[in-house]
Every structure is written in C-alpha cells, then in structure tokens.
Write a protein that holds these residues in place. Structure first.
Motif, PDB file in Angstrom:
ATOM      1  N   ASP B  81     -22.337  -3.213 -75.404  1.00 13.05           N
ATOM      2  CA  ASP B  81     -22.936  -2.081 -76.125  1.00 13.05           C
ATOM      3  C   ASP B  81     -22.042  -1.422 -77.169  1.00 13.05           C
ATOM      4  OD1 ASP B  81     -25.101  -2.338 -74.254  1.00 13.05           O
ATOM      5  OD2 ASP B  81     -23.800  -1.356 -72.799  1.00 13.05           O
ATOM      6  N   ARG B  82     -20.775  -1.821 -77.212  1.00 12.41           N
ATOM      7  CA  ARG B  82     -19.831  -1.138 -78.102  1.00 12.41           C
ATOM      8  C   ARG B  82     -19.021  -2.161 -78.898  1.00 12.41           C
ATOM      9  NH1 ARG B  82     -17.465   2.164 -73.102  1.00 12.41           N
ATOM     10  NH2 ARG B  82     -18.353   0.297 -72.171  1.00 12.41           N
ATOM     11  N   ASN B  83     -18.769  -1.843 -80.157  1.00  9.27           N
ATOM     12  CA  ASN B  83     -17.892  -2.709 -80.933  1.00  9.27           C
ATOM     13  C   ASN B  83     -16.439  -2.310 -80.692  1.00  9.27           C
ATOM     14  OD1 ASN B  83     -17.350  -0.469 -82.487  1.00  9.27           O
ATOM     15  ND2 ASN B  83     -18.241  -1.260 -84.363  1.00  9.27           N
ATOM     16  N   ARG B  84     -15.517  -2.942 -81.379  1.00  4.29           N
ATOM     17  CA  ARG B  84     -14.098  -2.740 -81.056  1.00  4.29           C
ATOM     18  C   ARG B  84     -13.631  -1.313 -81.325  1.00  4.29           C
ATOM     19  NH1 ARG B  84     -12.117  -7.531 -84.991  1.00  4.29           N
ATOM     20  NH2 ARG B  84     -14.218  -8.193 -84.562  1.00  4.29           N
ATOM     21  N   LEU B  85     -14.263  -0.628 -82.283  1.00  2.70           N
ATOM     22  CA  LEU B  85     -13.875   0.771 -82.520  1.00  2.70           C
ATOM     23  C   LEU B  85     -14.249   1.630 -81.309  1.00  2.70           C
ATOM     24  CD1 LEU B  85     -14.362  -0.388 -85.553  1.00  2.70           C
ATOM     25  CD2 LEU B  85     -14.406   2.010 -86.177  1.00  2.70           C
ATOM     26  N   ALA B  86     -15.493   1.486 -80.869  1.00  2.00           N
ATOM     27  CA  ALA B  86     -15.989   2.320 -79.771  1.00  2.00           C
ATOM     28  C   ALA B  86     -15.257   2.011 -78.463  1.00  2.00           C
ATOM     29  CB  ALA B  86     -17.496   2.105 -79.603  1.00  2.00           C
ATOM     30  N   LEU B  87     -14.960   0.746 -78.230  1.00  2.95           N
ATOM     31  CA  LEU B  87     -14.256   0.382 -76.990  1.00  2.95           C
ATOM     32  C   LEU B  87     -12.854   0.978 -76.975  1.00  2.95           C
ATOM     33  CD1 LEU B  87     -15.413  -3.337 -76.675  1.00  2.95           C
ATOM     34  CD2 LEU B  87     -15.897  -1.531 -75.015  1.00  2.95           C
ATOM     35  N   GLN B  88     -12.149   0.877 -78.102  1.00  4.83           N
ATOM     36  CA  GLN B  88     -10.805   1.448 -78.161  1.00  4.83           C
ATOM     37  C   GLN B  88     -10.846   2.963 -78.021  1.00  4.83           C
ATOM     38  OE1 GLN B  88      -7.908  -0.804 -81.045  1.00  4.83           O
ATOM     39  NE2 GLN B  88      -9.951  -0.961 -81.907  1.00  4.83           N
ATOM     40  N   ALA B  89     -11.833   3.573 -78.668  1.00  4.47           N
ATOM     41  CA  ALA B  89     -11.962   5.036 -78.583  1.00  4.47           C
ATOM     42  C   ALA B  89     -12.172   5.463 -77.132  1.00  4.47           C
ATOM     43  CB  ALA B  89     -13.130   5.504 -79.453  1.00  4.47           C
ATOM     44  N   ASP B  90     -13.021   4.727 -76.414  1.00  7.40           N
ATOM     45  CA  ASP B  90     -13.281   5.079 -75.021  1.00  7.40           C
ATOM     46  C   ASP B  90     -12.043   4.848 -74.151  1.00  7.40           C
ATOM     47  OD1 ASP B  90     -15.777   5.933 -75.649  1.00  7.40           O
ATOM     48  OD2 ASP B  90     -16.870   4.298 -74.710  1.00  7.40           O
ATOM     49  N   LEU B  91     -11.246   3.840 -74.499  1.00  9.07           N
ATOM     50  CA  LEU B  91      -9.993   3.634 -73.763  1.00  9.07           C
ATOM     51  C   LEU B  91      -9.034   4.807 -73.999  1.00  9.07           C
ATOM     52  CD1 LEU B  91      -9.480  -0.198 -74.369  1.00  9.07           C
ATOM     53  CD2 LEU B  91      -9.735   0.895 -72.124  1.00  9.07           C
ATOM     54  N   LEU B  92      -8.994   5.309 -75.240  1.00  3.34           N
ATOM     55  CA  LEU B  92      -8.141   6.474 -75.538  1.00  3.34           C
ATOM     56  C   LEU B  92      -8.599   7.676 -74.716  1.00  3.34           C
ATOM     57  CD1 LEU B  92      -7.799   6.369 -79.458  1.00  3.34           C
ATOM     58  CD2 LEU B  92      -6.106   5.647 -77.750  1.00  3.34           C
ATOM     59  N   PHE B  93      -9.909   7.900 -74.709  1.00  2.00           N
ATOM     60  CA  PHE B  93     -10.441   9.042 -73.970  1.00  2.00           C
ATOM     61  C   PHE B  93     -10.137   8.907 -72.476  1.00  2.00           C
ATOM     62  CE2 PHE B  93     -13.756  11.194 -71.529  1.00  2.00           C
ATOM     63  CZ  PHE B  93     -13.636  12.477 -72.019  1.00  2.00           C
ATOM     64  N   ALA B  94     -10.383   7.709 -71.943  1.00  2.00           N
ATOM     65  CA  ALA B  94     -10.136   7.483 -70.508  1.00  2.00           C
ATOM     66  C   ALA B  94      -8.686   7.800 -70.183  1.00  2.00           C
ATOM     67  CB  ALA B  94     -10.474   6.043 -70.144  1.00  2.00           C
ATOM     68  N   SER B  95      -7.792   7.268 -70.987  1.00  2.00           N
ATOM     69  CA  SER B  95      -6.364   7.468 -70.744  1.00  2.00           C
ATOM     70  C   SER B  95      -6.003   8.950 -70.792  1.00  2.00           C
ATOM     71  CB  SER B  95      -5.567   6.680 -71.786  1.00  2.00           C
ATOM     72  OG  SER B  95      -4.218   6.629 -71.420  1.00  2.00           O
ATOM     73  N   SER B  96      -6.599   9.660 -71.744  1.00  2.00           N
ATOM     74  CA  SER B  96      -6.274  11.092 -71.907  1.00  2.00           C
ATOM     75  C   SER B  96      -6.733  11.899 -70.699  1.00  2.00           C
ATOM     76  CB  SER B  96      -6.935  11.636 -73.175  1.00  2.00           C
ATOM     77  OG  SER B  96      -8.317  11.841 -72.960  1.00  2.00           O
ATOM     78  N   ARG B  97      -7.719  11.369 -69.950  1.00  2.00           N
ATOM     79  CA  ARG B  97      -8.234  12.100 -68.809  1.00  2.00           C
ATOM     80  C   ARG B  97      -7.776  11.519 -67.473  1.00  2.00           C
ATOM     81  NH1 ARG B  97     -12.150  15.609 -71.083  1.00  2.00           N
ATOM     82  NH2 ARG B  97     -12.243  16.581 -69.043  1.00  2.00           N
ATOM     83  N   GLY B  98      -6.730  10.706 -67.521  1.00  2.00           N
ATOM     84  CA  GLY B  98      -6.150  10.206 -66.274  1.00  2.00           C
ATOM     85  C   GLY B  98      -6.923   9.077 -65.622  1.00  2.00           C
ATOM     86  N   ILE B  99      -7.799   8.446 -66.388  1.00  2.00           N
ATOM     87  CA  ILE B  99      -8.498   7.253 -65.883  1.00  2.00           C
ATOM     88  C   ILE B  99      -7.658   6.058 -66.325  1.00  2.00           C
ATOM     89  CG2 ILE B  99     -10.625   5.871 -66.033  1.00  2.00           C
ATOM     90  CD1 ILE B  99     -11.995   8.643 -66.798  1.00  2.00           C
ATOM     91  N   ASN B 100      -6.943   5.462 -65.387  1.00  2.00           N
ATOM     92  CA  ASN B 100      -5.928   4.476 -65.769  1.00  2.00           C
ATOM     93  C   ASN B 100      -6.168   3.077 -65.214  1.00  2.00           C
ATOM     94  OD1 ASN B 100      -4.322   6.328 -67.284  1.00  2.00           O
ATOM     95  ND2 ASN B 100      -3.642   7.233 -65.352  1.00  2.00           N
ATOM     96  N   ASN B 101      -7.392   2.841 -64.757  1.00  2.00           N
ATOM     97  CA  ASN B 101      -7.762   1.499 -64.305  1.00  2.00           C
ATOM     98  C   ASN B 101      -9.008   1.081 -65.067  1.00  2.00           C
ATOM     99  OD1 ASN B 101      -5.859   1.777 -62.026  1.00  2.00           O
ATOM    100  ND2 ASN B 101      -7.402   3.238 -61.292  1.00  2.00           N
ATOM    101  N   VAL B 102      -8.986  -0.142 -65.552  1.00  2.00           N
ATOM    102  CA  VAL B 102     -10.158  -0.609 -66.301  1.00  2.00           C
ATOM    103  C   VAL B 102     -10.484  -2.048 -65.904  1.00  2.00           C
ATOM    104  CG1 VAL B 102      -8.738  -1.268 -68.322  1.00  2.00           C
ATOM    105  CG2 VAL B 102     -11.176  -0.873 -68.617  1.00  2.00           C
ATOM    106  N   LEU B 103     -11.768  -2.298 -65.729  1.00  2.00           N
ATOM    107  CA  LEU B 103     -12.246  -3.653 -65.434  1.00  2.00           C
ATOM    108  C   LEU B 103     -12.975  -4.144 -66.685  1.00  2.00           C
ATOM    109  CD1 LEU B 103     -12.532  -5.789 -63.069  1.00  2.00           C
ATOM    110  CD2 LEU B 103     -14.871  -4.966 -62.880  1.00  2.00           C
TER     111      LEU B 103
END
Lengths: 216, 295
Positions: B81-103
């Motif tokens: 559902d997301r292109n590379r911009l949106a995926l990276q942006a969501d990774l930045l947001f996750a990291s900023s909120r202490g979500i540090n595991n990704v599948l």
C-alpha cells in the motif's frame, strides 16, 4: 506479432455513453481488434444491429485497415458526409485508434472497447501480456522471462509467499512467474542470477506519460 | 535503543510472540483487551498490516497502542500500500515513538481483500524493505540524503518452509538474510518432522527462527487452509483429530494440538521460539501457552 488486446465494454456502459445521441457512425479496425473479435467486420455489423433495435439511427459503418495509422485520416474523409450526420462516433478499435480518429475530427468519440494490454496470442484464443515497457529491462538475469510483467506484483527478487504449486495467489490457473524463472535458470545452470539482490526498481525508466525524442 | 524483543532473541531463551489484529473501525476496546491480556505473557506482539488486504486500523497505530499499554510491538509492514517514501516515513515515525521491531512483508494481492479495485503499489519487495531499514540505520535514506536523527530496528521477515517448489522460496529466504533480516517467522507449520528438515538447512544461517503456529478452530477451518492458504498443509491425522472432537469441543481440541506442537518444538529445541496466530481468537493465546507449559 504484438497486438493491442481489447475487450468490448459492457452493453450498459455503451448505452449510458450513447444516451441522448441518436445518430451514430460506427468504426472498426481490420488489425488487432479483428483478431480478438472485438471490433472487426462481424462485431461492427452486430453492433449496428443491436443499436438499430434500440432505436438509434446508424448513419454508416466503416472498418478501416489500421486505425492507428495516419492513413486512417484519408479514409475518414471519404465518409465525411455520413460522419457529419452523426451525433457521435462509436469506435470499436483499441484506444490508439480511438485517439488517432478523435484527433482528426471535430466529433465526440465513444470508445466501444476497453484496451487491456499490448500482448501476444500465445495459444489459440489466449492473449498474454509479455512486456509492460518498463524501460529498465532485467530479463538478462531472469532467463528471458519478465517478472515485472508476468509476476502479479512485479517482484524482482524472487517469489512471494502466495506462490502455490507453481501457481499465483490471484488465480490457480496463472503460472507463478518466479517458478517459471526458477525452472528456466535451473535448466540453464544459472540459479546464481536469482540469488543476486535486485535494488528497488527505477521508475524513471518509464516516463509518465511515455515520451522520447531521438536526438540527431 | 535495543528493543526488549531483540534482547529476548539474543538471550537464547525460547521466544514467544503473538499476533494481534487492529479492528475495522475506531472501536479499539477488544484490541486493547487483547494487548492487555498478552503484554506480560509474550515477548512481543505482532500487529498485522491490513491482513489479507482487508482495510483496517493501521498497524502503525496498533503498534503505538501496544507501546502505550506497556507491551512490546513488532510492526508488520507490507509493501502493498505504500511506496518507498511512505514506507521510510513510517519507519521514521515508528522509531521516534519507540517502536523498534519491524517485520518486512511483500503483502498479499489487493485482489484477495475487500478493496479489489484498489491500485497495489509494490514499489519495493520484502527483501528490499529489509535492506532499506539497514540503510536508514546508517543514517541515509534511499535517495542517498542524510537523515537528521537515526533509526534502529530489529528487522525480520518471513519464510514458507513447505512452499512448493521449495528452492525458489529458500533462495528468497537467503536474500532476506543477506539484506539484514535478524529473525524469520515461518508460515504455519503442522508437520514438525518436515519442519525439522527445514531447520537443519536454516541453522546454517545467522538468523533466529520463530515457528509459525496457527490455532486450528475446527476441521472445516483446517480443510479450508489446506485448500486456500499457500504453503499451509495440515496433515490428515490432525484434521481427523479436530473432527473427532466432541460437539462444542473443537476449540479446546485446537488449543490442545497447538499446545502439544509448541511443547514439542520447545522440548526438542527445534528453533528459537514460536509465533502464535490465533486468528480472531487472540484471547486464547494464554491458554495455548498454558497447554504448551509456557505459563
């Protein structure tokens, strides 16, 4: 030979598009749409019959040899009067033909077909897309089979988890492109190609809209 | 920051993760109930990302909720559902909120879900998403620009040990590990002898493996998966065992089977842990763990 592969629009949609347009001139094409039985002589005649029964006046019909060719303009001139009498042109060619005709006449054009893809008749009555013209060809590393076209997801690094017994998750009759590529590369002793990491694709290779100017 | 899930994986303990699914809508009551029920029992909770291409509350929002309730989230991310911009942006947001595991997942076709006419993206695939995480950890985005503030993730991916043909799947598995996957969750496995064969092969790679366990809820459900879910094979004996359950006792039988399988995986040290999927019955995960002797 590569063909423009089309499908007739649903009757209801054609009815909606022709609403209020009582006089119609129908155009077909003798090339791709004749092969797919969507816009050749028999289909144009059938459409004339159907629309006449629905109370439309058909001012004329014409099946041009190659609708996307520039010569189509000359043929249209010969039918100028009948075309002028029509409220709209129902064009049963692929979208290339529709646009070519639209650019030459001051008339509303109604496409009678949907253009699905540019493809090849791979078995009698079966058409498949072979190339999506992505502009960054990688089939030198996939045994000559294109995953960008043949994989439903256009994946370039191998199969997804939806592959099942060599078939695709969207259709049990559709071959998994990556099973085909694997079998080919294995046969050629080149599975090393499949192990190579492919970076995210460069979509600049496929300008939107497609445009190329050859510099001298 | 090293996530507690990453520490659990490194510790050598038998890791247990559970899957939770955000709701279709904004009523988060049941979802929060599942999170609260599981947060102190499992090592991490996977939050699904529009599972089976059915539109739901986002996995990122769900993972944030897990975090807020004091749990350890694994953010599932598909490339559908997301292109590379949106995926990276969501990774930045996750990291900023202490979500540090990704599948990292490729994602199902939209044609399998409830928005069949949607445009699917697939700008990247699962292995490229893993590589993206690793690139961002080095302080760069995919465009080559510097990131102001970095990210750090425990990144994983999936494998289907019973895929047919198997070798293309294994090639992809190895590419995911080369791209930087630290852990791999498997598609549901039911034939543990076959799974042991897979583990003999998988053990040669520097990656933690969590065996996928899907709770069987009835014999028809097992047959349905055999017919419709790629790479899931419930052996006839297990289907028969489910069918033999007394009326109203199928779920208890399913819990017994899942518990028995997990116990065997654990006792025989087949892999590094399990990932429990009790689709639609998340509240039963503690019962499955109890049946496995993991409570």
């Amino acid at each position: 030979m590569i063909r423009s592969v089309t499908q007739q629009k649903p009757e209801q949609e054609i009815d909606r598009l022709l609403k209020g347009l009582d006089r119609v001139f129908i155009i077909g094409c003798g090339t791709c749409v004749t092969l797919t039985h969507t816009g050749g002589e028999p289909e144009v005649s059938a459409m004339k019959e159907t629309l006449t029964q629905k109370g439309k006046l058909i001012t004329g019909t014409l099946v041009v040899p190659v609708a996307c060719d520039n010569l189509t303009g000359e043929m249209l001139k010969e039918f100028g009067k009948q075309i002028d009498q029509a409220d709209a042109l129902l064009i049963m060619t692929c979208a290339f033909g529709v646009q070519n005709i639209a650019s030459q006449l001051k008339k509303m054009v109604i496409p009678g077909l949907n253009t699905l893809f540019i493809g090849k008749e791979t078995a009698f009555g079966e058409f498949n897309e072979i190339c999506t013209q992505c502009g960054t060809c990688i089939i030198g590393e996939t045994g000559g089979i294109c995953p960008v076209t043949s994989c439903h997801k256009g994946l370039v690094n191998g199969p997804c988890g939806g592959t099942d017994n060599g078939k695709c998750e969207i259709d049990k009759n559709k071959d998994c492109a990556w099973t085909l590529i694997y079998n080919r590369l294995k046969e050629l002793g080149r599975l090393d190609c499949m192990r190579k990491y492919q970076p995210p694709r460069n979509h600049l290779g496929e300008p939107t809209p497609g445009k190329l100017r050859i510099e001298n | 920051m090293v996530s507690s899930f990453k520490e659990a994986l490194k510790s050598g303990k038998f890791v247990v993760t559970g899957e939770v699914a955000p709701p279709k809508g904004t009523n988060l009551e049941k979802f929060v109930h599942h999170i609260d029920l599981l947060k102190d029992k499992v090592d991490a909770m996977n939050v699904t990302d529009h599972q089976s291409s059915v539109m739901r509350f986002p996995s990122l929002g769900g993972a944030l909720l897990v975090k807020e309730r004091g749990g350890e989230p694994v953010l599932q991310m598909t490339c559908r559902d997301r292109n590379r911009l949106a995926l990276q942006a969501d990774l930045l947001f996750a990291s900023s909120r202490g979500i540090n595991n990704v599948l990292c997942l490729t994602g199902d076709s939209v044609m399998l879900g409830d928005h069949k006419e949607a445009k699917s993206v697939f700008d990247m695939d699962s292995s490229q998403l893993v590589a993206t995480v690793r690139k961002m950890e080095k302080g760069k985005d995919l465009g080559g620009s510097d990131l102001d503030g970095g990210v750090s993730f425990c990144a994983g991916a999936i494998v289907t040990p019973e895929a047919n043909p198997l070798e293309p799947q294994l090639i992809k598995f190895e590419k995911k590990i080369e791209a930087g996957a630290e852990f791999i969750q498997t598609q549901a496995v039911y034939d543990l002898d076959k799974f042991k064969d897979f583990m003999k092969y998988a053990r040669q790679f520097p990656v933690k493996i969590l065996a996928g366990v899907i709770l069987l809820t009835s014999a028809p459900m097992a047959r349905f998966m055999n017919k419709n879910i790629a790479g899931v094979n419930v052996p006839k004996e297990l289907v028969d065992e489910m069918a033999s359950a007394p009326k109203g006792g199928a779920l208890a039988k399913g819990i017994e089977i899942a518990g028995r399988m997990i116990r065997r995986i654990h006792e025989e040290k087949m892999c590094d842990g399990v990932h429990i999927m009790a689709i639609g019955k998340e509240e039963l995960i503690p019962d499955i763990m109890a049946a496995a002797g993991l409570d």
